[in-house]
Design a protein around this motif. Structure first.
Motif, PDB file in Angstrom:
ATOM      1  N   GLU A   1      -1.818 -17.692 -95.745  1.00 31.79           N
ATOM      2  CA  GLU A   1      -3.077 -18.545 -95.388  1.00 31.79           C
ATOM      3  C   GLU A   1      -3.834 -17.884 -94.183  1.00 31.79           C
ATOM      4  O   GLU A   1      -3.147 -17.361 -93.348  1.00 31.79           O
TER       5      GLU A   1
ATOM      6  N   SER B   1      -7.326 -11.973 -94.764  1.00 34.21           N
ATOM      7  CA  SER B   1      -8.739 -11.755 -94.962  1.00 34.21           C
ATOM      8  C   SER B   1      -8.952 -10.046 -95.268  1.00 34.21           C
ATOM      9  O   SER B   1      -8.333  -9.340 -95.067  1.00 34.21           O
TER      10      SER B   1
ATOM     11  N   PHE C   1     -13.434 -12.224 -97.834  1.00 32.66           N
ATOM     12  CA  PHE C   1     -12.642 -12.913 -98.749  1.00 32.66           C
ATOM     13  C   PHE C   1     -11.567 -13.441 -97.497  1.00 32.66           C
ATOM     14  O   PHE C   1     -11.342 -12.822 -96.817  1.00 32.66           O
ATOM     15  N   GLU C   2     -10.961 -14.801 -97.983  1.00 38.92           N
ATOM     16  CA  GLU C   2     -10.159 -15.459 -97.224  1.00 38.92           C
ATOM     17  C   GLU C   2      -9.116 -15.972 -97.985  1.00 38.92           C
ATOM     18  O   GLU C   2      -9.686 -16.936 -98.939  1.00 38.92           O
TER      19      GLU C   2
ATOM     20  N   ILE D   1      -7.173 -19.212 -98.802  1.00 37.71           N
ATOM     21  CA  ILE D   1      -7.249 -20.343 -97.971  1.00 37.71           C
ATOM     22  C   ILE D   1      -6.139 -21.309 -98.449  1.00 37.71           C
ATOM     23  O   ILE D   1      -5.852 -22.428 -97.914  1.00 37.71           O
ATOM     24  N   LYS D   2      -5.137 -20.786 -99.503  1.00 38.85           N
ATOM     25  CA  LYS D   2      -4.156 -21.683-100.046  1.00 38.85           C
ATOM     26  C   LYS D   2      -3.231 -20.554-100.743  1.00 38.85           C
ATOM     27  O   LYS D   2      -3.635 -19.968-101.442  1.00 38.85           O
TER      28      LYS D   2
ATOM     29  N   THR E   1      -5.294 -19.177-103.630  1.00 36.78           N
ATOM     30  CA  THR E   1      -6.626 -19.434-103.579  1.00 36.78           C
ATOM     31  C   THR E   1      -7.431 -18.705-102.639  1.00 36.78           C
ATOM     32  O   THR E   1      -7.057 -18.725-101.322  1.00 36.78           O
TER      33      THR E   1
ATOM     34  N   SER F   1     -11.138 -17.826-100.870  1.00 39.99           N
ATOM     35  CA  SER F   1     -12.590 -18.146-100.758  1.00 39.99           C
ATOM     36  C   SER F   1     -13.339 -16.915-100.572  1.00 39.99           C
ATOM     37  O   SER F   1     -13.023 -16.117 -99.790  1.00 39.99           O
TER      38      SER F   1
ATOM     39  N   GLU G   1     -17.364 -15.417 -99.888  1.00 39.73           N
ATOM     40  CA  GLU G   1     -18.852 -15.437 -99.194  1.00 39.73           C
ATOM     41  C   GLU G   1     -19.446 -14.123 -99.207  1.00 39.73           C
ATOM     42  O   GLU G   1     -18.990 -13.319 -98.603  1.00 39.73           O
TER      43      GLU G   1
ATOM     44  N   ARG H   1     -26.850 -16.390 -97.267  1.00 36.53           N
ATOM     45  CA  ARG H   1     -25.576 -16.442 -98.147  1.00 36.53           C
ATOM     46  C   ARG H   1     -26.136 -16.209 -99.414  1.00 36.53           C
ATOM     47  O   ARG H   1     -27.207 -16.681 -99.739  1.00 36.53           O
TER      48      ARG H   1
ATOM     49  N   ASP I   1     -21.228 -17.852-103.156  1.00 35.96           N
ATOM     50  CA  ASP I   1     -19.867 -18.197-102.654  1.00 35.96           C
ATOM     51  C   ASP I   1     -19.263 -18.409-103.887  1.00 35.96           C
ATOM     52  O   ASP I   1     -19.438 -18.683-105.026  1.00 35.96           O
TER      53      ASP I   1
ATOM     54  N   VAL J   1     -14.668 -19.037-105.307  1.00 36.34           N
ATOM     55  CA  VAL J   1     -13.333 -19.706-105.290  1.00 36.34           C
ATOM     56  C   VAL J   1     -12.589 -18.760-106.302  1.00 36.34           C
ATOM     57  O   VAL J   1     -12.937 -19.104-107.495  1.00 36.34           O
TER      58      VAL J   1
END
Length: 152
Positions: free
Chosen positions: A18, A21, A108-109, A111-112, A121, A123, A125, A133, A136, A138
């Motif tokens: 987690e 990025s 990109f990051e 997150i899970k 998972t 995220s 943006e 923005r 976004d 997932v």
């Protein structure tokens, strides 16, 4: 069949954490849009006809949403987790239109990390050069498995 040099496989579920990025910047050129339209036989005038687009709320041609989605899935395949990954679910909100020749930065990051289900998972943006923005998302991704980790 193994032709040429060995190919690198992306990170496995054990190698992803987690907070991992990635940031990438893309400039959307007419050539890319025309290739997409040719491959998909999509003749939407909103994408290429300036005279039509000026009569809409957009005032100029916009980039097809699916092209932006393709940038996301391509980044997953190439970088995070990388080659051998499989997108199993994708949810995208297109917040603002993207216009031809815009520079878009995708962040990109992870997150899970769900080791039981063997998915991560991510995220996503995307921001334009004006720092607005534009989307976004997932993305649920199945990273490459242990069996395919050796060089192919």
């Amino acid at each position: 069949m193994n032709i040429g040099k060995p190919r690198k496989i992306g990170k496995t579920i054990e190698e992803i954490e987690e907070g991992d990025s990635l940031s990438l910047t893309e400039v959307i050129e007419d050539q890319q849009i025309l290739l997409y339209l040719g491959l998909t036989n999509d003749a939407n005038p909103l994408y290429i006809q300036h005279d039509y687009a000026t009569q809409t709320e957009f005032e100029q041609p916009i980039v097809p949403s699916i092209m932006l989605t393709g940038i996301i899935t391509s980044a997953v395949s190439k970088h995070l987790p990388g080659p051998g990954s499989h997108v199993v679910n994708l949810s995208v909100n297109f917040v603002e239109p993207v216009y031809h020749y815009e520079t878009i930065t995708f962040t990109f990051e992870v997150i899970k990390v769900d080791k039981m289900k063997e998915v991560v998972t991510i995220s996503v943006e995307a921001m334009n050069a004006s720092d607005h923005r534009v989307l976004d998302a997932v993305v649920l991704v199945q990273p490459p498995s242990h069996q395919s980790k050796e060089e192919i």
